[in-house]
Design a protein around this motif. Structure first.
Motif, PDB file in Angstrom:
ATOM      1  N   ILE A 156       0.894  -1.408   0.082  1.00 26.28           N
ATOM      2  CA  ILE A 156      -0.021  -0.159   0.065  1.00 26.28           C
ATOM      3  C   ILE A 156       0.898   1.396  -0.026  1.00 26.28           C
ATOM      4  CG2 ILE A 156      -1.742   1.406   1.328  1.00 26.28           C
ATOM      5  CD1 ILE A 156      -2.602  -1.342   2.321  1.00 26.28           C
ATOM      6  N   THR A 157       0.749   2.172  -0.921  1.00 25.41           N
ATOM      7  CA  THR A 157       1.653   3.303  -1.334  1.00 25.41           C
ATOM      8  C   THR A 157       1.036   4.187  -0.236  1.00 25.41           C
ATOM      9  OG1 THR A 157       0.013   4.109  -3.117  1.00 25.41           O
ATOM     10  CG2 THR A 157       2.074   2.685  -3.763  1.00 25.41           C
ATOM     11  N   GLU A 158      -0.118   4.559  -0.099  1.00 22.24           N
ATOM     12  CA  GLU A 158      -0.729   5.599   0.957  1.00 22.24           C
ATOM     13  C   GLU A 158      -0.034   5.683   2.346  1.00 22.24           C
ATOM     14  OE1 GLU A 158      -2.365   9.248   1.194  1.00 22.24           O
ATOM     15  OE2 GLU A 158      -2.317   8.210  -0.291  1.00 22.24           O
ATOM     16  N   GLU A 159       0.128   6.528   3.083  1.00 19.98           N
ATOM     17  CA  GLU A 159       0.484   6.490   4.478  1.00 19.98           C
ATOM     18  C   GLU A 159      -0.994   5.813   5.343  1.00 19.98           C
ATOM     19  OE1 GLU A 159       2.971   7.145   6.628  1.00 19.98           O
ATOM     20  OE2 GLU A 159       4.000   7.002   4.808  1.00 19.98           O
ATOM     21  N   PHE A 160      -1.015   4.938   6.317  1.00 21.28           N
ATOM     22  CA  PHE A 160      -2.046   4.542   6.837  1.00 21.28           C
ATOM     23  C   PHE A 160      -1.778   4.114   8.149  1.00 21.28           C
ATOM     24  CE2 PHE A 160       0.046   0.786   5.019  1.00 21.28           C
ATOM     25  CZ  PHE A 160      -0.489  -0.227   5.918  1.00 21.28           C
ATOM     26  N   LYS A 161      -2.873   4.106   9.051  1.00 20.83           N
ATOM     27  CA  LYS A 161      -2.534   3.424  10.370  1.00 20.83           C
ATOM     28  C   LYS A 161      -3.534   2.350  10.413  1.00 20.83           C
ATOM     29  CE  LYS A 161      -5.454   6.696  12.884  1.00 20.83           C
ATOM     30  NZ  LYS A 161      -5.558   7.656  13.834  1.00 20.83           N
ATOM     31  N   ILE A 162      -3.371   1.387  11.268  1.00 23.27           N
ATOM     32  CA  ILE A 162      -4.074   0.242  11.541  1.00 23.27           C
ATOM     33  C   ILE A 162      -5.029   0.542  12.679  1.00 23.27           C
ATOM     34  CG2 ILE A 162      -4.174  -2.134  12.279  1.00 23.27           C
ATOM     35  CD1 ILE A 162      -1.361  -2.543  11.081  1.00 23.27           C
ATOM     36  N   ALA A 163      -6.290   0.909  12.282  1.00 14.73           N
ATOM     37  CA  ALA A 163      -7.327   1.123  13.256  1.00 14.73           C
ATOM     38  C   ALA A 163      -7.785  -0.004  14.196  1.00 14.73           C
ATOM     39  CB  ALA A 163      -8.489   1.656  12.561  1.00 14.73           C
ATOM     40  N   GLN A 164      -7.629  -0.974  13.626  1.00 15.51           N
ATOM     41  CA  GLN A 164      -7.918  -2.485  14.328  1.00 15.51           C
ATOM     42  C   GLN A 164      -7.123  -3.637  13.982  1.00 15.51           C
ATOM     43  OE1 GLN A 164     -12.319  -3.796  13.811  1.00 15.51           O
ATOM     44  NE2 GLN A 164     -11.630  -5.810  14.457  1.00 15.51           N
ATOM     45  N   GLU A 165      -6.216  -3.991  14.824  1.00 19.29           N
ATOM     46  CA  GLU A 165      -5.157  -5.002  14.559  1.00 19.29           C
ATOM     47  C   GLU A 165      -5.896  -6.072  13.867  1.00 19.29           C
ATOM     48  OE1 GLU A 165      -1.867  -5.095  14.825  1.00 19.29           O
ATOM     49  OE2 GLU A 165      -2.096  -2.909  15.454  1.00 19.29           O
ATOM     50  N   PRO A 166      -5.173  -7.008  13.324  1.00 17.06           N
ATOM     51  CA  PRO A 166      -5.778  -8.304  12.543  1.00 17.06           C
ATOM     52  C   PRO A 166      -6.224  -8.977  13.736  1.00 17.06           C
ATOM     53  CG  PRO A 166      -3.782  -7.402  11.660  1.00 17.06           C
ATOM     54  CD  PRO A 166      -3.810  -6.758  12.694  1.00 17.06           C
ATOM     55  N   LYS A 167      -7.504  -9.648  13.574  1.00 14.57           N
ATOM     56  CA  LYS A 167      -7.897 -10.519  14.445  1.00 14.57           C
ATOM     57  C   LYS A 167      -8.814 -11.633  13.912  1.00 14.57           C
ATOM     58  CE  LYS A 167     -12.326  -8.155  15.618  1.00 14.57           C
ATOM     59  NZ  LYS A 167     -13.292  -7.698  16.564  1.00 14.57           N
ATOM     60  N   LYS A 168      -8.976 -12.622  14.661  1.00 14.35           N
ATOM     61  CA  LYS A 168      -9.683 -13.640  13.992  1.00 14.35           C
ATOM     62  C   LYS A 168     -11.255 -13.466  13.901  1.00 14.35           C
ATOM     63  CE  LYS A 168      -8.193 -18.309  13.972  1.00 14.35           C
ATOM     64  NZ  LYS A 168      -8.400 -19.605  14.484  1.00 14.35           N
ATOM     65  N   SER A 169     -11.814 -13.574  12.604  1.00 15.73           N
ATOM     66  CA  SER A 169     -13.135 -13.609  12.263  1.00 15.73           C
ATOM     67  C   SER A 169     -13.637 -14.764  11.634  1.00 15.73           C
ATOM     68  CB  SER A 169     -13.255 -12.559  11.480  1.00 15.73           C
ATOM     69  OG  SER A 169     -12.909 -12.601  10.212  1.00 15.73           O
ATOM     70  N   PRO A 170     -15.148 -15.037  11.583  1.00 18.84           N
ATOM     71  CA  PRO A 170     -15.497 -16.289  10.981  1.00 18.84           C
ATOM     72  C   PRO A 170     -14.785 -16.755   9.727  1.00 18.84           C
ATOM     73  CG  PRO A 170     -17.463 -15.056  11.707  1.00 18.84           C
ATOM     74  CD  PRO A 170     -16.019 -14.145  11.768  1.00 18.84           C
ATOM     75  N   LYS A 171     -14.680 -15.574   8.619  1.00 23.99           N
ATOM     76  CA  LYS A 171     -14.038 -15.893   7.501  1.00 23.99           C
ATOM     77  C   LYS A 171     -12.475 -16.080   7.290  1.00 23.99           C
ATOM     78  CE  LYS A 171     -17.500 -13.476   4.749  1.00 23.99           C
ATOM     79  NZ  LYS A 171     -17.748 -12.485   3.647  1.00 23.99           N
TER      80      LYS A 171
END
Length: 180
Positions: A156-171
């Protein structure tokens, strides 16, 4: 048999009381030039408004004593509409866009999806990245899956921040990104 739902009615805007509609003994009155006249009887305030050729408008009915202003009612309505319009213009809706990636997604496909995510982040939208897992891949090593997500994030080229850390979901694994 299920009960019918009650209809939700939109509450009408509160009526603005003017002149003779104001039915309180005392009012805190603000003059036509914005000066504070003080707490006076409603009859006296109405007489001052008539004398100036303007209206007496109840601005804050819930205050103790209620606040009224001497001004033209048409101008007051115009100012209120203008404020409302400005509030609507200043509010910004943020959409959450979805991107779905699989552990075996090819490098070129990842680049294309990262380009799209960069575009959405630039527009100010949030991006929900799903590492889609099915079957046996759901039981893969978490470090490996996290490395697959990181591989996508690095593209990803645009500056970003992770609003929600990776977490387990049903998918699978889900993370939400937003503009930094």
């Amino acid at each position: 048999m299920p009960r019918p739902r009650k209809k939700q009615f939109k509450r009408p805007p509160p009526r603005i009381r003017t002149n003779e509609q104001i039915r309180v003994r005392e009012l805190r009155v603000i003059g036509a030039e914005g000066e504070n006249i003080g707490t006076i009887s409603s009859d006296e305030a109405l007489a001052k408004a008539k004398e100036a050729g303007l209206d007496l408008i109840e601005i804050s009915p819930n205050a103790k004593p209620p606040v009224a202003k001497i001004m033209d009612f048409g101008k007051y309505l115009y100012d209120q509409k203008k404020k409302l319009k400005q509030q609507k213009a200043s509010t910004q809706t943020v959409e959450v866009k979805n991107i779905q990636v699989k552990p075996a997604t090819g490098e070129h496909d990842l680049e294309m999806k990262a380009k799209q995510a960069s575009k959405w982040l630039k527009e100010g939208n949030r991006v929900k990245v799903e590492l889609f897992l099915r079957g046996r891949s759901k039981y893969m090593d978490q470090k490996f899956l996290r490395s697959r997500l990181d591989r996508f994030f690095n593209l990803i080229t645009e500056e970003f921040k992770i609003a929600q850390e990776p977490k387990k979901s049903p998918k699978g694994l889900t993370a939400i990104l937003e503009k930094a």
